[in-house]
Scaffold this active site. Structure first.
Site, PDB file in Angstrom:
ATOM      1  N   GLU A 293       0.882  -1.169   0.000  1.00  0.00           N
ATOM      2  CA  GLU A 293       0.000   0.000   0.000  1.00  0.00           C
ATOM      3  C   GLU A 293       0.915   1.213   0.000  1.00  0.00           C
ATOM      4  O   GLU A 293       1.778   1.338   0.872  1.00  0.00           O
ATOM      5  CB  GLU A 293      -0.919  -0.018   1.226  1.00  0.00           C
ATOM      6  CG  GLU A 293      -1.912  -1.178   1.230  1.00  0.00           C
ATOM      7  CD  GLU A 293      -2.792  -1.250   0.000  1.00  0.00           C
ATOM      8  OE1 GLU A 293      -3.082  -0.195  -0.605  1.00  0.00           O
ATOM      9  OE2 GLU A 293      -3.179  -2.371  -0.393  1.00  0.00           O
ATOM     10  N   CYS A 327      -1.864   8.731   4.335  1.00  0.00           N
ATOM     11  CA  CYS A 327      -1.874   8.392   2.905  1.00  0.00           C
ATOM     12  C   CYS A 327      -3.219   8.802   2.306  1.00  0.00           C
ATOM     13  O   CYS A 327      -3.322   9.043   1.115  1.00  0.00           O
ATOM     14  CB  CYS A 327      -1.627   6.916   2.723  1.00  0.00           C
ATOM     15  SG  CYS A 327      -2.635   5.928   3.809  1.00  0.00           S
TER      16      CYS A 327
END
Ligand code: NAD
Length: 543
Positions: A293, A327
């Site tokens: 990720e 993020c």
């Protein structure tokens, strides 16, 4: 021997404590923070359950007060990487053969330790070393980590219960074996819960793990290891090393028993690692699982039907909480020209009230960015914006690293929707905004889809259902986590499985069963109850 098929305790999200003035949790957290702030901790690596000291020290740096000494950690070398791999491989057999009720109890106990006696400590470590305020630490290091542990135990139980049909005279079974070899977790600085999840999700399934945390998250990594140890995690199951990332990768990705990588961090690092694994593919005994990720350039689109106050609030929370170092943080926004004057005035008015400083002062909404490298990078983009006549900074723009790495929450308005800060991940408290013509909503959606290489999170604010429908369709590949009338941050385990596609990662959805499926290698067993003793099928007989 098993004498029952057990139900695990039903997973529920850990309630978020308020830390309001006068609350007992506030008092306890402040006292714990002060105690840890006043001590100097010594943090060894943990290999095969042993504390490993090297005397080669790195400093645990509080981002908001970089000269203050809270402790040091022991930096390892190639020998420690090899020792961690050996420890993982040695621990594997006993660990994978442990019954599920015993294995899962360790993680349920870790969750309860974090919810109770370790809560203040893990939050304070996250505040001190990663620069989160009390609320951001609570939703990450305590609640999300606890949720990962409890929900993953439930998901694994559900997976184990998923069994094939059996035809007449046959019993078919699936064994969900762990991967063969050892697994490797590389974790980022910005979420204590990610560090804890990337390691425990693999371990829970019977894998053993070499873990290299970020050098900027070592204090809370140590607290996690203390919790795992107290919860009864056997030696060698998770081995935590503080070694050079490139040297570590070089050893791990050349090892024949490397079986899987669980990575969260920046896109370029992940792409390079993927390339290395590809190049080395002939060296491995199995095809390694690769889950990563990575970066984001997360968007907010406002439709002209949206409420300006809701849009402004979504932007101020979505972009600036934890200094934009999520993020999922909103870092580009598209606002219709008819709404912009109101959104602008609300943001300017409200942002003037945002206090910035140490997380120890609970009235600070904004704290420092993680380290000098990050500070310098973000400041250079702000400087470039100040010099560019095609963009305007309408809020913030100041920065100061004399005591801590402080950058004011900053809003840049760009005339060019592809201006560099509309496309590049800065990972800081900087939002770039493009004001579009009200009648060009559909064209703007195309722009949102095409502007960035990433596809992690995004949101649409609208009261018009046709606009919501259009955005949902047009942006279907632009975000792995899509929000309607909400900020694009704050995914909750068990509620919004998290992950993005395109350059944002393999989209294996942390906080869901989907992620756990990557760390297992099922074996199908067919058992025939009455075995044939003659090769002749009936059709072979003569008419
Ligand atoms: P980073 O890439 O600098 O570091 C992440 C980890 O990779 C650290 O442990 C680091 O030591 C290690 N690393 C660095 N270079 C390496 C190399 N050459 N080989 C092997 N390992 C290496 O990222 P960061 O600054 O810690 O975290 C911020 C980044 O993480 C941002 O890009 C953010 O978007 C991303 N992130 C993504 C998610 C998500 O779920 N998509 C979640 C959190 C963070």
């Amino acid at each position: 021997m098993i004498k029952g098929f057990y139900n695990v305790p039903l997973a529920m999200n850990e309630p978020i404590l308020s830390y309001a003035p006068g609350s007992s949790e506030r008092e306890e957290l402040q006292a714990t923070y002060d105690k840890m702030w006043g001590e100097t901790i010594d943090i060894p690596m943990v290999i095969n359950g042993e504390k490993v000291s090297t005397g080669n020290m790195g400093r645990v740096i509080p981002p908001h007060d970089h000269q203050h000494n809270v402790g040091t950690y022991h930096i390892g070398d190639a020998s420690h990487v090899n020792a961690a791999i050996e420890a993982s491989l040695a621990a594997k057999e006993n660990w994978e053969n442990m019954s599920w009720e015993n294995r899962s109890t360790i993680f349920l106990k870790a969750a309860d330790l974090l919810a109770g006696p370790y809560r203040a400590r893990i939050n304070a470590a996250t505040m001190i070393n990663q620069g989160k305020n009390a609320f951001q630490a609570e939703i990450d290091a305590s609640c999300e980590m606890i949720d990962f542990l409890r929900y993953n135990v439930q998901y694994v139980t559900d997976i184990y219960a998923e069994q094939p049909d059996s035809g007449e005279g046959v019993w078919n079974r699936l064994d969900f074996r762990p991967l063969e070899g050892f697994t490797f977790a590389i974790t980022p600085f910005n979420f204590t819960a990610i560090a804890g999840n990337l390691t425990t999700s693999m371990a829970m399934l019977g894998n053993t793990v070499v873990w290299k945390p970020s050098f900027s998250q070592i204090y809370s990594a140590k607290v996690l290891m203390d919790v795992f140890e107290e919860a009864g995690l056997p030696a060698g199951v998770i081995n935590m090393i503080f070694t050079d990332p490139v040297e570590t990768s070089d050893i791990v990705f050349n090892h024949p028993d490397f079986a899987g990588l669980h990575f969260t961090g920046s896109t370029d690092v992940f792409k390079n690692i993927w390339g290395t694994i590809g190049t080395n593919i002939h060296k491995y005994k199995t095809y390694p699982r690769i889950v990563g990720e990575t970066g984001g350039k997360d968007f907010v689109v406002a439709h002209k039907s949206a409420n300006a106050e809701e849009v402004a609030t979504g932007l101020m929370r979505g972009s600036f909480e934890y200094q934009g170092q999520k993020c999922s943080a909103a870092s580009r926004a598209y606002v219709p020209s008819s709404m912009w004057p109101e959104v602008k005035s609300i943001m300017q008015r409200e942002m003037a009230t945002m206090k910035m400083g140490s997380p120890r002062d609970f009235t600070n909404y904004i704290n420092a960015v993680i380290h000098e490298g990050s500070f310098d990078k973000i400041a250079s983009f702000i400087d470039a914006a100040k010099k560019d006549s095609n963009v305007e900074i309408i809020a913030g723009g100041g920065y100061d690293k004399s005591k801590g790495y402080f950058i004011e929450p900053t809003v840049i308005v760009a005339q060019d929707p592809k201006y560099t800060t509309m496309c590049t991940e800065l990972f800081g408290p900087v939002l770039t905004l493009y004001v579009y013509d009200d009648d060009k909503f559909e064209e703007t959606l195309n722009l949102v889809d095409e502007t960035s290489i990433y596809a992690l999170t995004g949101s649409i604010f609208s009261k018009d259902r046709y606009a919501v429908e259009l955005a949902t369709q047009k942006l279907k590949n632009a975000a792995g986590n899509f929000y309607i009338n909400d900020k694009p941050t704050g995914a909750v385990v068990g509620q919004q499985p998290f992950g993005g596609a395109r350059a944002s990662g393999t989209n294996d959805k942390a906080g869901s069963m989907l992620n756990l499926l990557r760390w297992m290698s099922p074996r199908t067993t067919k058992e025939t109850l009455v075995t044939p003793r003659n090769y002749r099928y009936p059709f072979l007989s003569e008419d």
